[in-house]
Write an enzyme that holds these catalytic residues in place. Structure first.
Site, short mmCIF file in Angstrom:
data_model
loop_
_atom_site.label_atom_id
_atom_site.label_comp_id
_atom_site.label_asym_id
_atom_site.label_seq_id
_atom_site.Cartn_x
_atom_site.Cartn_y
_atom_site.Cartn_z
N CYS A 33 0.80 -1.23 0.00
CA CYS A 33 0.00 0.00 0.00
C CYS A 33 0.83 1.28 0.00
O CYS A 33 0.31 2.35 -0.32
CB CYS A 33 -0.96 0.00 1.19
SG CYS A 33 -0.14 0.11 2.81
N LEU A 34 2.11 1.20 0.35
CA LEU A 34 2.93 2.41 0.42
C LEU A 34 3.91 2.53 -0.75
O LEU A 34 4.74 3.43 -0.79
CB LEU A 34 3.70 2.45 1.75
CG LEU A 34 2.81 2.46 3.00
CD1 LEU A 34 3.64 2.57 4.25
CD2 LEU A 34 1.79 3.60 2.94
N ARG A 88 5.10 -3.75 4.49
CA ARG A 88 6.03 -4.73 5.04
C ARG A 88 6.15 -4.60 6.56
O ARG A 88 5.97 -3.53 7.13
CB ARG A 88 7.41 -4.59 4.40
CG ARG A 88 8.13 -3.31 4.72
CD ARG A 88 9.47 -3.21 3.99
NE ARG A 88 10.19 -2.01 4.37
CZ ARG A 88 9.99 -0.82 3.84
NH1 ARG A 88 9.07 -0.67 2.90
NH2 ARG A 88 10.69 0.22 4.23
N GLY A 122 -0.08 -7.62 -10.15
CA GLY A 122 0.71 -7.07 -11.23
C GLY A 122 2.19 -7.14 -10.92
O GLY A 122 2.99 -6.46 -11.56
N HIS A 175 12.31 1.81 -19.04
CA HIS A 175 11.65 2.13 -17.78
C HIS A 175 12.56 3.01 -16.92
O HIS A 175 13.71 3.25 -17.26
CB HIS A 175 11.31 0.84 -17.01
CG HIS A 175 10.13 0.11 -17.55
ND1 HIS A 175 10.23 -0.75 -18.63
CD2 HIS A 175 8.82 0.09 -17.18
CE1 HIS A 175 9.03 -1.25 -18.89
NE2 HIS A 175 8.16 -0.76 -18.02
N LYS A 203 13.88 0.35 -11.74
CA LYS A 203 13.27 -0.95 -12.06
C LYS A 203 14.31 -2.06 -11.98
O LYS A 203 15.41 -1.94 -12.53
CB LYS A 203 12.63 -0.93 -13.45
CG LYS A 203 11.82 -2.18 -13.77
CD LYS A 203 11.02 -2.00 -15.04
CE LYS A 203 10.23 -3.26 -15.39
NZ LYS A 203 9.25 -3.62 -14.35
#
Length: 264
Positions: A10-11, A36, A100, A154, A158
């Site tokens: 979520c962060l 985490r 994803g 990217h 990454k």
């Protein structure tokens, strides 16, 4: 009744954007937000942390199991290790999982999907998944008379290379062209030349590029290019949320491995 959605990671860049989009979606309510273990935000309301402007009544937790227990469907954008925890929890609680997460080579998704509905795509953008269909059609129409090169770029943070999307594009082309897919074709040097019936990969990393992909079909007379450029991560966010809604509404009682290709 609104669909309860949990968000793992979520962060992270994607996690925050997903939560912001969920907060204004009239069909959905946020059920759980997971980060985490040991993160300083555990126990705090997620609203101010993601820049929403007010409390959302959801406290950050580090428990993947909580997310699956409290949610109707869970969205995961994390790491290979965390995704494995999500897959195990999806089976334990018999809940749908949308992921994803990329760089997951070695994870046998089909085995987990025999016991829970799982939707995985290397790229959640609707546009990229349209590109996959166009690339398949092009490969079928052009046959094996064209060399195929895939280029992707990217941001400089990454980790996996080539990107999951580039690999997926290669697999689609290999399948349509009836050739063996081999990943180790993206480095050429003076000791070898380009082999026929092989897909070439080129990788670039730099700055804050969200994601550019180009597929080239080339022969001695012409070059055909199909491209996709991500302008904003909102494309991935909206696609992931569409996928979560679709998976819950259509497949929540039907274990199996699904993709964005099934949804569109």
């Amino acid at each position: 009744m609104k669909i309860r959605v949990g968000v793992i990671g979520c962060l992270g860049r994607m996690g925050k954007k997903i939560l912001n989009e969920l907060a204004i979606n009239t069909k959905i309510e946020i059920a759980c937000a997971v980060t985490r273990l040991g993160n300083k935000h555990v126990g705090l309301d997620i609203g101010p942390i993601i820049g929403y402007g007010s409390d959302l009544g959801i406290k950050v937790t580090s428990s993947v199991n909580d997310a699956f227990e409290l949610s109707d469907v869970v969205i995961d954008f994390t790491t290979k290790e965390c995704m494995l925890d999500c897959l195990k929890a999806a089976i334990k609680f018999k809940k749908p999982l949308v992921s994803g997460t990329t760089g997951i080579e070695g994870i046998k998704l089909k085995e987990y999907a025999t016991e829970a509905p799982i939707l995985w795509s290397a790229n959640m953008s609707v546009g990229v998944n349209v590109l996959l269909k166009l690339v398949r059609n092009a490969a079928e129409l052009l046959g094996n008379e064209y060399d195929v090169e895939i280029w992707e770029m990217h941001h400089n943070l990454k980790r996996d290379s080539p990107s999951g999307t580039a690999i997926e594009l290669g697999k689609v082309i290999a399948d349509a062209s009836k050739m063996d897919f081999q990943l180790n074709q993206y480095l050429y040097n003076g000791s070898n030349i380009r082999e026929k019936r092989r897909i070439g990969f080129a990788v670039s990393r730099g700055g804050g590029v969200i994601g550019d992909h180009s597929v080239m079909f080339v022969n001695s007379d012409e070059r055909i290019e199909l491209n996709h450029k991500a302008i904003d991560r909102a494309a991935f966010v909206k696609g992931a949320i569409q996928a979560a809604i679709w998976l819950y509404e259509n497949k929540r009682e039907t274990p199996g491995l699904y993709s964005m290709q099934d949804m569109i």
